[in-house]
Scaffold this motif. Structure first.
Motif: not given
Length: 163
Positions: A43-45, A73-77
């Protein structure tokens, strides 16, 4: 050896829209955190360093950096899922955070989180409903507009599937 690569066949789905929906919460809106991409366990935010969240030197306050690392981290999950059904009932809770503040975090910031093989191996059975709990860590790097790393963070997660 790069432990973020995985040669096993797995449905690679772009879950950017799903991450944007699931992470649209008041804390992220306050910090103006936006999901740029979320796919394949990565993920990239971004965060523009809102003036209301700056510290005495005009840098994003540590709490803003923690929120950005947490969201990445949540977006990568979410990016490890194959879609909304995988995430139904999933409750991710951070159990520990370690942050390393390296430089003032000013301007347009980008947070990148790529799940390690260990994290992917822990979360996949949960997403596939083969288990109801997973524990693993995510590692996020935050850079400024020049590409300089301003912060690194590690979150330990306890993720479960609720009823």
């Amino acid at each position: 050896m790069d432990d973020t690569k995985d040669d096993t066949a797995y449905d690679r789905t772009d879950t950017t829209a799903l991450a944007r929906t699931l992470l649209d919460i008041p804390a992220h809106r306050t910090a103006a955190i936006e999901v740029l991409s979320a796919a394949d366990g990565t993920a990239e935010l971004t965060c523009p360093t809102p003036e209301s969240l700056t510290n005495v030197i005009g840098s994003l306050h540590s709490s803003g950096l923690i929120a950005l690392a947490d969201a990445a981290g949540l977006a990568a999950i979410i990016a490890e899922s194959t879609g909304p059904d995988d995430m139904t009932g999933v409750v991710p809770l951070g159990t520990n955070a370690r942050m390393e503040f390296l430089a003032p975090a000013r301007g347009h910031l980008v947070a990148t989180c790529r799940l390690t093989r260990e994290a992917r191996d822990a979360v996949r059975p949960l997403l596939a409903r083969e288990t109801d709990r997973a524990r693993f860590s995510t590692h996020t790097e935050i850079t400024d507009a020049t590409g300089a790393v301003v912060c690194r963070g590690t979150f330990d997660w306890s993720v479960r599937r609720g009823n």
